[in-house]
Design a protein around this motif. Structure first.
Motif, PDB file in Angstrom:
ATOM      1  N   ILE A  19      -9.481  -8.740 -31.761  1.00  0.00           N
ATOM      2  CA  ILE A  19      -7.923  -7.790 -31.653  1.00  0.00           C
ATOM      3  C   ILE A  19      -7.094  -9.199 -31.949  1.00  0.00           C
ATOM      4  CG2 ILE A  19      -6.796  -8.085 -29.194  1.00  0.00           C
ATOM      5  CD1 ILE A  19      -8.961  -6.934 -28.068  1.00  0.00           C
ATOM      6  N   HIS A  20      -7.428 -10.118 -32.143  1.00  0.00           N
ATOM      7  CA  HIS A  20      -6.939 -11.375 -32.012  1.00  0.00           C
ATOM      8  C   HIS A  20      -6.576 -11.977 -33.955  1.00  0.00           C
ATOM      9  CE1 HIS A  20      -6.280 -12.450 -27.840  1.00  0.00           C
ATOM     10  NE2 HIS A  20      -8.056 -12.798 -27.743  1.00  0.00           N
ATOM     11  N   CYS A  21      -7.744 -11.271 -34.119  1.00  0.00           N
ATOM     12  CA  CYS A  21      -7.343 -11.882 -35.700  1.00  0.00           C
ATOM     13  C   CYS A  21      -6.018 -10.362 -36.315  1.00  0.00           C
ATOM     14  CB  CYS A  21      -8.690 -11.475 -36.258  1.00  0.00           C
ATOM     15  SG  CYS A  21      -8.742 -11.248 -38.126  1.00  0.00           S
ATOM     16  N   PHE A  22      -6.208  -9.129 -35.700  1.00  0.00           N
ATOM     17  CA  PHE A  22      -5.426  -8.455 -36.602  1.00  0.00           C
ATOM     18  C   PHE A  22      -4.101  -8.995 -36.009  1.00  0.00           C
ATOM     19  CE2 PHE A  22      -8.682  -6.737 -38.538  1.00  0.00           C
ATOM     20  CZ  PHE A  22      -8.743  -6.214 -39.392  1.00  0.00           C
ATOM     21  N   LEU A  23      -4.869  -8.763 -34.297  1.00  0.00           N
ATOM     22  CA  LEU A  23      -2.550  -9.162 -34.171  1.00  0.00           C
ATOM     23  C   LEU A  23      -1.621 -10.548 -34.596  1.00  0.00           C
ATOM     24  CD1 LEU A  23      -3.289  -8.956 -30.185  1.00  0.00           C
ATOM     25  CD2 LEU A  23      -1.597  -8.045 -31.073  1.00  0.00           C
ATOM     26  N   THR A  24      -2.860 -11.679 -35.136  1.00  0.00           N
ATOM     27  CA  THR A  24      -2.268 -12.772 -36.180  1.00  0.00           C
ATOM     28  C   THR A  24      -2.178 -12.315 -37.829  1.00  0.00           C
ATOM     29  OG1 THR A  24      -3.203 -14.239 -34.507  1.00  0.00           O
ATOM     30  CG2 THR A  24      -2.758 -14.588 -37.286  1.00  0.00           C
ATOM     31  N   MET A  25      -2.820 -11.364 -37.935  1.00  0.00           N
ATOM     32  CA  MET A  25      -2.848  -9.995 -39.298  1.00  0.00           C
ATOM     33  C   MET A  25      -0.847  -9.885 -39.098  1.00  0.00           C
ATOM     34  SD  MET A  25      -6.712  -9.035 -40.940  1.00  0.00           S
ATOM     35  CE  MET A  25      -7.551 -10.287 -40.497  1.00  0.00           C
TER      36      MET A  25
ATOM     37  N   LEU B   3     -11.606 -17.077 -35.317  1.00  0.00           N
ATOM     38  CA  LEU B   3     -12.514 -17.504 -35.843  1.00  0.00           C
ATOM     39  C   LEU B   3     -13.080 -18.490 -34.817  1.00  0.00           C
ATOM     40  CD1 LEU B   3     -15.110 -16.417 -37.531  1.00  0.00           C
ATOM     41  CD2 LEU B   3     -15.314 -18.434 -38.786  1.00  0.00           C
ATOM     42  N   PRO B   4     -12.660 -18.792 -34.250  1.00  0.00           N
ATOM     43  CA  PRO B   4     -13.120 -20.396 -33.437  1.00  0.00           C
ATOM     44  C   PRO B   4     -13.520 -19.877 -31.811  1.00  0.00           C
ATOM     45  CG  PRO B   4     -11.648 -21.605 -34.731  1.00  0.00           C
ATOM     46  CD  PRO B   4     -11.473 -20.178 -35.049  1.00  0.00           C
ATOM     47  N   ILE B   5     -12.527 -18.584 -31.776  1.00  0.00           N
ATOM     48  CA  ILE B   5     -12.776 -18.453 -31.021  1.00  0.00           C
ATOM     49  C   ILE B   5     -14.089 -17.707 -29.830  1.00  0.00           C
ATOM     50  CG2 ILE B   5     -11.815 -16.602 -29.499  1.00  0.00           C
ATOM     51  CD1 ILE B   5      -8.714 -17.519 -30.290  1.00  0.00           C
TER      52      ILE B   5
ATOM     53  N   GLN C 235     -20.307 -20.939 -25.967  1.00  0.00           N
ATOM     54  CA  GLN C 235     -20.877 -21.115 -25.539  1.00  0.00           C
ATOM     55  C   GLN C 235     -21.025 -22.291 -24.416  1.00  0.00           C
ATOM     56  OE1 GLN C 235     -19.343 -25.077 -26.699  1.00  0.00           O
ATOM     57  NE2 GLN C 235     -17.279 -24.622 -26.491  1.00  0.00           N
ATOM     58  N   TRP C 236     -19.741 -21.039 -23.559  1.00  0.00           N
ATOM     59  CA  TRP C 236     -19.750 -21.676 -21.818  1.00  0.00           C
ATOM     60  C   TRP C 236     -21.164 -20.670 -21.345  1.00  0.00           C
ATOM     61  CZ3 TRP C 236     -17.022 -25.133 -22.379  1.00  0.00           C
ATOM     62  CH2 TRP C 236     -15.992 -25.279 -23.399  1.00  0.00           C
ATOM     63  N   PRO C 237     -21.426 -21.735 -19.975  1.00  0.00           N
ATOM     64  CA  PRO C 237     -22.483 -20.818 -19.093  1.00  0.00           C
ATOM     65  C   PRO C 237     -21.258 -19.801 -18.730  1.00  0.00           C
ATOM     66  CG  PRO C 237     -22.084 -23.176 -18.238  1.00  0.00           C
ATOM     67  CD  PRO C 237     -20.670 -22.768 -19.766  1.00  0.00           C
TER      68      PRO C 237
ATOM     69  N   SER D 169     -11.310 -23.995 -25.247  1.00  0.00           N
ATOM     70  CA  SER D 169     -10.914 -23.860 -25.093  1.00  0.00           C
ATOM     71  C   SER D 169      -9.359 -22.787 -24.921  1.00  0.00           C
ATOM     72  CB  SER D 169     -11.719 -21.680 -24.504  1.00  0.00           C
ATOM     73  OG  SER D 169     -12.753 -22.339 -24.782  1.00  0.00           O
ATOM     74  N   SER D 170      -9.165 -22.939 -23.556  1.00  0.00           N
ATOM     75  CA  SER D 170      -7.012 -22.561 -23.101  1.00  0.00           C
ATOM     76  C   SER D 170      -6.395 -23.160 -24.581  1.00  0.00           C
ATOM     77  CB  SER D 170      -7.464 -23.313 -21.871  1.00  0.00           C
ATOM     78  OG  SER D 170      -8.240 -22.333 -21.141  1.00  0.00           O
ATOM     79  N   TYR D 171      -6.539 -24.415 -24.896  1.00  0.00           N
ATOM     80  CA  TYR D 171      -5.935 -25.361 -25.194  1.00  0.00           C
ATOM     81  C   TYR D 171      -5.895 -24.686 -27.070  1.00  0.00           C
ATOM     82  CZ  TYR D 171      -5.520 -28.655 -21.884  1.00  0.00           C
ATOM     83  OH  TYR D 171      -5.125 -29.311 -20.191  1.00  0.00           O
ATOM     84  N   TYR D 172      -6.920 -24.115 -27.414  1.00  0.00           N
ATOM     85  CA  TYR D 172      -7.301 -24.115 -28.156  1.00  0.00           C
ATOM     86  C   TYR D 172      -6.118 -22.578 -28.343  1.00  0.00           C
ATOM     87  CZ  TYR D 172      -8.779 -22.193 -33.068  1.00  0.00           C
ATOM     88  OH  TYR D 172      -8.582 -21.553 -34.612  1.00  0.00           O
ATOM     89  N   GLY D 173      -6.421 -21.688 -28.216  1.00  0.00           N
ATOM     90  CA  GLY D 173      -6.002 -20.554 -27.415  1.00  0.00           C
ATOM     91  C   GLY D 173      -4.230 -20.327 -27.825  1.00  0.00           C
ATOM     92  N   LEU D 174      -3.755 -21.279 -26.752  1.00  0.00           N
ATOM     93  CA  LEU D 174      -2.507 -21.476 -26.894  1.00  0.00           C
ATOM     94  C   LEU D 174      -2.042 -22.159 -27.895  1.00  0.00           C
ATOM     95  CD1 LEU D 174      -0.633 -20.877 -24.322  1.00  0.00           C
ATOM     96  CD2 LEU D 174      -0.521 -23.449 -23.837  1.00  0.00           C
ATOM     97  N   SER D 175      -2.322 -23.007 -28.629  1.00  0.00           N
ATOM     98  CA  SER D 175      -2.216 -24.014 -29.996  1.00  0.00           C
ATOM     99  C   SER D 175      -1.655 -22.471 -30.911  1.00  0.00           C
ATOM    100  CB  SER D 175      -2.448 -24.484 -30.189  1.00  0.00           C
ATOM    101  OG  SER D 175      -2.402 -25.438 -29.393  1.00  0.00           O
ATOM    102  N   VAL D 176      -2.566 -21.810 -31.175  1.00  0.00           N
ATOM    103  CA  VAL D 176      -2.902 -20.918 -31.701  1.00  0.00           C
ATOM    104  C   VAL D 176      -1.788 -20.026 -31.617  1.00  0.00           C
ATOM    105  CG1 VAL D 176      -4.334 -18.292 -33.076  1.00  0.00           C
ATOM    106  CG2 VAL D 176      -5.461 -20.532 -32.616  1.00  0.00           C
ATOM    107  N   VAL D 177      -1.709 -19.201 -30.326  1.00  0.00           N
ATOM    108  CA  VAL D 177      -0.653 -18.272 -30.427  1.00  0.00           C
ATOM    109  C   VAL D 177       1.259 -19.344 -30.833  1.00  0.00           C
ATOM    110  CG1 VAL D 177       1.115 -17.492 -27.886  1.00  0.00           C
ATOM    111  CG2 VAL D 177      -1.545 -17.389 -28.648  1.00  0.00           C
ATOM    112  N   PHE D 178       0.895 -20.135 -30.070  1.00  0.00           N
ATOM    113  CA  PHE D 178       2.252 -21.102 -30.196  1.00  0.00           C
ATOM    114  C   PHE D 178       3.405 -21.324 -32.362  1.00  0.00           C
ATOM    115  CE2 PHE D 178       2.298 -21.920 -26.057  1.00  0.00           C
ATOM    116  CZ  PHE D 178       3.811 -21.184 -25.379  1.00  0.00           C
ATOM    117  N   PHE D 179       1.507 -21.746 -32.791  1.00  0.00           N
ATOM    118  CA  PHE D 179       1.713 -21.938 -33.128  1.00  0.00           C
ATOM    119  C   PHE D 179       2.143 -20.836 -34.479  1.00  0.00           C
ATOM    120  CE2 PHE D 179      -0.725 -21.518 -38.432  1.00  0.00           C
ATOM    121  CZ  PHE D 179       0.397 -22.666 -38.949  1.00  0.00           C
ATOM    122  N   VAL D 180       0.981 -19.712 -34.491  1.00  0.00           N
ATOM    123  CA  VAL D 180       1.532 -18.592 -34.743  1.00  0.00           C
ATOM    124  C   VAL D 180       2.854 -17.290 -34.601  1.00  0.00           C
ATOM    125  CG1 VAL D 180       0.895 -16.066 -35.559  1.00  0.00           C
ATOM    126  CG2 VAL D 180      -0.579 -17.762 -35.268  1.00  0.00           C
ATOM    127  N   THR D 181       3.049 -17.612 -33.223  1.00  0.00           N
ATOM    128  CA  THR D 181       4.607 -17.554 -32.701  1.00  0.00           C
ATOM    129  C   THR D 181       5.774 -17.854 -33.566  1.00  0.00           C
ATOM    130  OG1 THR D 181       3.475 -16.143 -31.149  1.00  0.00           O
ATOM    131  CG2 THR D 181       5.524 -16.129 -31.483  1.00  0.00           C
TER     132      THR D 181
END
Length: 315
Positions: A107-113, A160-162, A168-170, A198-210
């Motif tokens: 989902i997130h890979c092809f949204l970015t594509m 890929l890191p997502i 890794q989380w319990p 996870s939250s910061y990375y996801g948010l960073s990817v969204v704002f960087f790409v968008t």
């Protein structure tokens, strides 16, 4: 006893997807527009791919990018809807942990594509309208291939890191996901650990790409609109402006619901959950349905080829 319960979901083998929480009684009715959009998306995008493949005259940058968009839309919509419909129709709510991570990645890979392909298409329109004489010299087949490869690599590597972060989380709270698919933050919120990375990375990817993609698309269309107003023929000017306006509407239909969904998961505490889940599905289904109509059927060259497939009988 509490310790035993706390470790039951540390490494869950399955998750339970609820569909649209609060609207379970309406699942069958909700499935009707969802299924309709999916069928239109499948037929429309496969038609685009078929026509471009069969017509050698359409082997140009614009149509190559259109095919990339069609493939992306097919994968994106197919990543979620079969499972969503199985929830709505058969109450098949279980999804394995590995399948959940795979769905999340796709989902997130092809949204970015898809966002990257919109940028590539904006570049193609910019060159075609602002520098038409050099269009074929600038956007050669090797250049188009490199752009396509860059779009794929960017989407693949950024996302890929997502799944690795999520793995890794319990998960000691519950294995119930209040969603119709494995949405990233919906899964992360189930973890009983500090998930700020996870939250910061996801948010960073969204704002960087968008931010980068929207900025590039905006600058491209500003130059395109300026070029349109310099066209001397009124009919040509209106036709070009109408086409670009349709393209911009599709781009907005992609970015606005996507940003709304991403941000409400993090900051929209007062947004009803069922509304958020519906919007999250809409932004994954509406663009794949609209793209072949706006970019394909409204394109004159594809219209002509499409009509040839269904020749009318002369009386």
């Amino acid at each position: 006893m509490s310790d035993s319960n706390a470790t039951d979901y540390t490494n869950p083998s399955t998750f339970i997807l609820l569909g649209v929480p609060g609207l379970e009684a309406a699942h069958v009715w909700i499935s009707i527009p969802f299924c309709t959009m999916y069928i239109i998306a499948i037929l429309g995008n496969f038609t685009i791919l078929f026509i471009v493949k069969m017509e050698s005259s359409l082997h140009e940058p614009m149509y190559y990018f259109l095919c990339m968009l069609a493939v992306t839309d097919l994968v994106l919509s197919t990543s979620i809807l079969p499972k969503t419909l199985s929830i709505f129709w058969f109450s098949s709510r279980e999804i394995s942990f590995s399948a959940c991570l795979t769905q999340m990645y796709f989902i997130h890979c092809f949204l970015t594509m898809e966002s990257g392909i919109f940028v590539a298409m904006a570049l193609d329109r910019y060159v075609a309208i602002c520098d038409p004489l050099r269009h074929s010299a600038i956007l050669t087949n090797p250049v188009v291939s490199k752009i396509g490869l860059a779009v794929v690599l960017r989407g693949s590597m950024l996302v890929l890191p997502i799944p690795f972060l999520v793995r890794q989380w319990p998960y000691c709270r519950t294995n119930i996901i209040p969603h119709a698919h494995c949405e990233y933050m919906a899964v992360v919120k189930l973890a009983c650990a500090d998930t700020r990375v996870s939250s910061y990375y996801g948010l960073s990817v969204v704002f960087f790409v968008t931010s980068l993609d929207v900025l590039f698309i905006t600058l491209s269309y500003i130059q395109i609109i300026r070029a349109i107003f310099s066209i001397p023929t009124k009919d040509t000017r209106l036709k070009t402006f109408s086409t670009c306006g349709s393209h911009l509407c599709v781009i907005l239909a992609f970015y606005i619901p996507a940003l709304f969904s991403f941000l409400t998961h993090r900051f929209g505490y007062n947004v009803p959950l069922h509304f958020h889940v519906l919007m999250a599905n809409v932004y994954l289904l509406v663009p794949p349905m609209l793209n072949p109509i706006v970019y394909g059927v409204r394109t004159r060259e594809i219209q002509d080829r499409l009509l040839r497939l269904f020749p009318h009988k002369r009386t």
